[in-house]
Design a protein around this motif. Structure first.
Motif, mmCIF file in Angstrom:
data_model
loop_
_atom_site.group_PDB
_atom_site.id
_atom_site.type_symbol
_atom_site.label_atom_id
_atom_site.label_comp_id
_atom_site.label_asym_id
_atom_site.label_seq_id
_atom_site.Cartn_x
_atom_site.Cartn_y
_atom_site.Cartn_z
ATOM 1 N N SER A 1 34.458 53.363 29.361
ATOM 2 C CA SER A 1 33.483 53.617 28.301
ATOM 3 C C SER A 1 34.033 54.582 27.256
ATOM 4 O O SER A 1 33.566 54.603 26.121
ATOM 5 C CB SER A 1 32.179 54.159 28.888
ATOM 6 N N LYS A 2 35.043 55.349 27.623
ATOM 7 C CA LYS A 2 35.707 56.272 26.679
ATOM 8 C C LYS A 2 36.872 55.606 25.962
ATOM 9 O O LYS A 2 37.632 56.268 25.262
ATOM 10 C CB LYS A 2 36.193 57.505 27.428
ATOM 11 N N GLY A 3 37.028 54.300 26.168
ATOM 12 C CA GLY A 3 38.060 53.562 25.451
ATOM 13 C C GLY A 3 39.387 53.420 26.167
ATOM 14 O O GLY A 3 40.344 52.908 25.592
ATOM 15 N N HIS A 4 39.462 53.832 27.406
ATOM 16 C CA HIS A 4 40.706 53.693 28.168
ATOM 17 C C HIS A 4 40.783 52.302 28.796
ATOM 18 O O HIS A 4 39.778 51.768 29.253
ATOM 19 C CB HIS A 4 40.788 54.758 29.267
ATOM 20 N N LEU B 1 33.971 56.166 38.215
ATOM 21 C CA LEU B 1 35.097 56.764 37.488
ATOM 22 C C LEU B 1 35.739 55.729 36.569
ATOM 23 O O LEU B 1 36.010 56.010 35.395
ATOM 24 C CB LEU B 1 36.127 57.325 38.462
ATOM 25 N N VAL B 2 35.955 54.536 37.086
ATOM 26 C CA VAL B 2 36.539 53.460 36.276
ATOM 27 C C VAL B 2 35.614 53.131 35.104
ATOM 28 O O VAL B 2 36.055 53.022 33.959
ATOM 29 C CB VAL B 2 36.820 52.208 37.139
ATOM 30 N N THR B 3 34.320 53.005 35.384
ATOM 31 C CA THR B 3 33.339 52.704 34.338
ATOM 32 C C THR B 3 33.349 53.782 33.268
ATOM 33 O O THR B 3 33.353 53.488 32.064
ATOM 34 C CB THR B 3 31.919 52.582 34.948
ATOM 35 N N MET C 1 41.383 41.858 48.100
ATOM 36 C CA MET C 1 42.089 40.746 47.464
ATOM 37 C C MET C 1 41.126 39.813 46.726
ATOM 38 O O MET C 1 41.461 39.278 45.686
ATOM 39 C CB MET C 1 42.918 39.985 48.498
ATOM 40 N N GLU C 2 39.922 39.645 47.269
ATOM 41 C CA GLU C 2 38.920 38.810 46.599
ATOM 42 C C GLU C 2 38.380 39.487 45.340
ATOM 43 O O GLU C 2 38.030 38.816 44.379
ATOM 44 C CB GLU C 2 37.748 38.510 47.545
ATOM 45 N N SER C 3 38.324 40.797 45.339
ATOM 46 C CA SER C 3 37.758 41.547 44.215
ATOM 47 C C SER C 3 38.731 41.706 43.056
ATOM 48 O O SER C 3 38.310 41.903 41.921
ATOM 49 C CB SER C 3 37.327 42.942 44.689
ATOM 50 N N ALA C 4 40.003 41.641 43.337
ATOM 51 C CA ALA C 4 41.022 41.913 42.325
ATOM 52 C C ALA C 4 41.287 40.708 41.435
ATOM 53 O O ALA C 4 41.044 39.561 41.817
ATOM 54 C CB ALA C 4 42.314 42.337 43.015
ATOM 55 N N ASP C 5 41.817 40.987 40.242
ATOM 56 C CA ASP C 5 42.228 39.929 39.324
ATOM 57 C C ASP C 5 43.562 39.338 39.737
ATOM 58 O O ASP C 5 43.847 38.180 39.455
ATOM 59 C CB ASP C 5 42.355 40.487 37.898
ATOM 60 N N ALA D 1 37.326 47.968 46.570
ATOM 61 C CA ALA D 1 36.821 46.706 46.016
ATOM 62 C C ALA D 1 35.901 46.889 44.803
ATOM 63 O O ALA D 1 36.080 46.198 43.795
ATOM 64 C CB ALA D 1 36.143 45.885 47.101
ATOM 65 N N PRO D 2 34.914 47.792 44.835
ATOM 66 C CA PRO D 2 34.048 47.929 43.648
ATOM 67 C C PRO D 2 34.827 48.368 42.399
ATOM 68 O O PRO D 2 34.580 47.863 41.309
ATOM 69 C CB PRO D 2 33.038 49.002 44.066
ATOM 70 N N ALA D 3 35.781 49.272 42.565
ATOM 71 C CA ALA D 3 36.573 49.738 41.424
ATOM 72 C C ALA D 3 37.529 48.650 40.936
ATOM 73 O O ALA D 3 37.769 48.522 39.735
ATOM 74 C CB ALA D 3 37.348 51.000 41.803
ATOM 75 N N LEU D 4 38.074 47.853 41.858
ATOM 76 C CA LEU D 4 38.945 46.745 41.463
ATOM 77 C C LEU D 4 38.176 45.739 40.616
ATOM 78 O O LEU D 4 38.701 45.191 39.649
ATOM 79 C CB LEU D 4 39.525 46.049 42.699
ATOM 80 N N THR D 5 36.932 45.493 40.992
ATOM 81 C CA THR D 5 36.090 44.562 40.244
ATOM 82 C C THR D 5 35.746 45.121 38.876
ATOM 83 O O THR D 5 35.717 44.392 37.890
ATOM 84 C CB THR D 5 34.791 44.271 41.032
ATOM 85 N N GLU D 6 35.488 46.408 38.802
ATOM 86 C CA GLU D 6 35.051 47.051 37.560
ATOM 87 C C GLU D 6 36.188 47.246 36.557
ATOM 88 O O GLU D 6 35.965 47.200 35.346
ATOM 89 C CB GLU D 6 34.418 48.413 37.893
ATOM 90 N N ALA D 7 37.396 47.458 37.038
ATOM 91 C CA ALA D 7 38.529 47.759 36.158
ATOM 92 C C ALA D 7 38.857 46.591 35.241
ATOM 93 O O ALA D 7 38.601 45.429 35.567
ATOM 94 C CB ALA D 7 39.756 48.111 37.001
ATOM 95 N N MET D 8 39.432 46.909 34.088
ATOM 96 C CA MET D 8 39.861 45.863 33.171
ATOM 97 C C MET D 8 40.808 44.903 33.892
ATOM 98 O O MET D 8 40.709 43.694 33.746
ATOM 99 C CB MET D 8 40.550 46.472 31.955
ATOM 100 N N VAL D 9 41.726 45.466 34.675
ATOM 101 C CA VAL D 9 42.614 44.675 35.518
ATOM 102 C C VAL D 9 42.632 45.322 36.894
ATOM 103 O O VAL D 9 42.940 46.503 37.023
ATOM 104 C CB VAL D 9 44.050 44.615 34.949
ATOM 105 N N GLY D 10 42.300 44.541 37.907
ATOM 106 C CA GLY D 10 42.356 45.020 39.288
ATOM 107 C C GLY D 10 43.485 44.325 40.014
ATOM 108 O O GLY D 10 43.614 43.104 39.941
ATOM 109 N N ILE D 11 44.315 45.111 40.674
ATOM 110 C CA ILE D 11 45.440 44.559 41.429
ATOM 111 C C ILE D 11 45.296 44.990 42.884
ATOM 112 O O ILE D 11 45.188 46.178 43.178
ATOM 113 C CB ILE D 11 46.796 45.056 40.884
ATOM 114 N N ALA D 12 45.313 44.013 43.776
ATOM 115 C CA ALA D 12 45.241 44.298 45.210
ATOM 116 C C ALA D 12 46.625 44.117 45.812
ATOM 117 O O ALA D 12 47.389 43.237 45.411
ATOM 118 C CB ALA D 12 44.252 43.366 45.899
ATOM 119 N N MET D 13 46.934 44.958 46.767
ATOM 120 C CA MET D 13 48.194 44.835 47.492
ATOM 121 C C MET D 13 48.040 43.722 48.521
ATOM 122 O O MET D 13 46.991 43.572 49.138
ATOM 123 C CB MET D 13 48.557 46.158 48.178
#
Length: 189
Positions: free
Chosen positions: A70-73, A64-66, A105-109, A85-97
């Protein structure tokens, strides 16, 4: 004898306020959860989120993030679990609580140390202010280089004055960057 057990997620006190502030900032907010449709829909309606995707696997969240990117969001993903974790890594910015799983926490920016959703707003505001100051610094650095260096090379500007202007330009950039600290205090939640 009959018994009825109701188990549900507890909505954080600040969730409604944060979603409202994000919407005011023209940000689209979605909930993507591995929970069932009823639970996810209920929580989404309580906090004021229009788009709720339920029963999403970790792979589906990442896809979903990918797809959205890809649609410019520009996607900022907030999560706290292994399945995020996979979506946090894929997102332009990943934030973990901060109280999330180690893998999230390791996957997030970025990791929000306090378990407070208002820090998402703080993070976004601080990022915008920082980016603005970076653009200002680049302008002033280029302004100096475009004006002073050619003048010094051509002999119009004395090398000592050019060196002084370069030092002043560097001091300006550093001083301008320190404004982030002042803005940081103004943004505190």
């Amino acid at each position: 004898m009959r018994a009825l057990f109701v188990i549900s997620d507890v909505i954080r006190d600040e969730a409604i306020e944060v979603v409202d502030e994000l919407r005011k900032a023209n940000t689209t907010v979605s909930i993507v959860s591995g929970d069932n449709r009823i639970t996810t829909g209920s929580i989404a309606s309580m906090v004021g989120v229009d788009r709720a995707i339920s029963e999403a696997s970790p792979v589906a969240k990442k896809e979903l993030v990918t797809d959205m990117q890809s649609k410019g969001h520009n996607i900022l993903m907030v999560g706290d679990g292994i399945n995020d974790a996979p979506a946090l890594t894929e997102a332009m910015v990943g934030i973990a609580m901060g109280r999330g799983t180690d893998i999230a926490m390791e996957s997030a920016d970025a990791v929000l140390v306090r378990n407070d959703l208002k820090l998402i707003l703080y993070f976004m505001n601080l990022s915008k202010k920082t980016f603005s100051i970076i653009k200002q610094n680049i302008f002033w650095a280029f302004f100096y280089n475009i004006i002073a260096i050619p003048l010094a090379v051509s002999g119009v500007l004395h090398p000592i004055i050019a060196a002084g202007a370069m030092a002043a330009s560097s001091l300006f950039v550093v001083g301008n960057s320190l404004r982030i600290r002042n803005r940081n205090k103004a943004l505190e939640v």
